[in-house]
Enzyme design. Sequence first.
Site, PDB file in Angstrom:
ATOM      1  N   HIS A 187       0.779  -1.377  -0.186  1.00 20.23           N
ATOM      2  CA  HIS A 187      -0.500   0.217   0.515  1.00 20.23           C
ATOM      3  C   HIS A 187       0.902   1.180  -0.138  1.00 20.23           C
ATOM      4  CE1 HIS A 187      -3.405  -2.270   0.176  1.00 20.23           C
ATOM      5  NE2 HIS A 187      -3.110  -3.172   1.459  1.00 20.23           N
ATOM      6  N   ASP A 199      -5.122  -8.766  -3.104  1.00 17.85           N
ATOM      7  CA  ASP A 199      -5.014  -7.886  -1.984  1.00 17.85           C
ATOM      8  C   ASP A 199      -6.572  -8.964  -1.582  1.00 17.85           C
ATOM      9  OD1 ASP A 199      -4.911  -6.647   0.685  1.00 17.85           O
ATOM     10  OD2 ASP A 199      -5.283  -4.675  -0.748  1.00 17.85           O
TER      11      ASP A 199
HETATM   12 ZN   LIG Z   1      -3.485  -6.774   3.034  1.00 15.77          ZN
END
Ligand SMILES: [Zn+2]
Length: 476
Positions: free
Chosen positions: A285, A336
């Site tokens: 991220h 993810d």
């Molecule tokens: Zn994750």
Amino acid sequence: MGTRVNRSGAALFARHALLADGWRRDVLIAWDGAGDLVRVEPDAAAPQDVAQADYVLPGMINLHSHAFQRALGGLTERAGGLQSDTPDSGAPDSFWTWRELMYRFANRITPGQMEAVAAQLYVECLRHGYTAVCEFHYLHRDTDGAAYADPAETAGRIAAAARQAGIGLTLLPVMYAYAGFGAAPLKPEQRRFRSDPALVLRIVEALDKLRGPQLEVGAAPHSLRAVSIAQLKELTQALPGGRPLHIHIAEQALEVRQCLDATGRRPVEWLLDQADVDARWCLVHATHLSDAEVTALAASGAVAGLCPTTEANLGDGLFPLAPYLAAGGRFGIGSDSHVSQSPVEELRWLEYGQRLLHQRRNVAVSAAGTTSAGQRDVAAFLWQQTLLGGAQASGRRLGVLAAGRRADLLVLDGDHPNLDGAAPEDVLGRFLFCGNDNLVRDVLAGGRWTVRKGRHPDQDAIAVRYKTALRQLREA
Ligand SMILES: [Zn+2]
């Protein structure tokens, strides 16, 4: 296709193949019985007994996956659900309320169901062009929080699912010790994650017997909120050298504020200050960065693990891609939470998010300063750079069609209206930025044809097991 040219391997003749230096014509690609490329020769003559393909690309690497979350897809899209008990979590429909729904699910799933869900996911990933996945795996304990007799009980299920599907795997057992900064004790709903350096190292040791050309084992401190710096150092120093290390970081603005409160520093700043972050690391991220963090992260040699569809789905924010690329930063993509299983969608969202933010076009390629060097093709830039970052984050020999790398490649459907007669330099633009049909026709992963004409040979049986697992979970 894949007619054998020798006893143990096979070959393919590509009229156009994307190599490290760009598109090349008439490329003879051959691999051995272990699944490694042994020959990648442009301007070759077409052998009579070798199958041919129009357009061949290296297979994409999915650098961030929580496989069990595939089963949640589409189930968390209702407004006004749970009220989070996370202080200052902001709006009722936030990342933190999504996480509570995810926990309810995580607390019921059995090892067998995990395997069934992961196999379904990995088949879908292969069919859309991922030939490798990095699994950030944190459900180590039984539903009541007790240890399984085998510390790698659930991680072994992930490895089994990857074997069934035929996808390459980097398994990252996760260390998860606290509910928040300041060593906040875990909540009851986090009991299945509870781990410390010793447990993660036992899992790594148990998985080491599975290591091989299709499977690497690293480790993942979950986040700066879930582990202490002392634990992070203990784990990273004890892990065998060269193994990949992944961590979630700076995904949410709240997490940045909490880190500032607890340490006086922002998350990426704090991690770079406290740990020897280098090319082994993948910072997943890294959405909320200061200008100084952008420069420092790029200089570290680590990979930023970007997950655009999940970050959009959860309302995380947009990664500062333009300044990061201008600073020479490396990146890859991950799916993810698996709201998408397609690298096309991740890369499209990655670029479109930046276009919307900056109100201009072709952001990635111009930010990287490559237009003057002749690279004007945003799709080719994204595909190639994502391969390099993903390969690095995987710790495996991936990302390039070259002798010595894994035989991981995609054959695009040259008969599809979007690709028919395409000049090679237009292929990636058409692939990434036009339409919604899946243009991936055949997929070779580790020297094995896992997808032919869009189908995985075991997709029906794997889907039956997935549907059974979901039915059981709904009724549990
Ligand atoms: Zn994750």
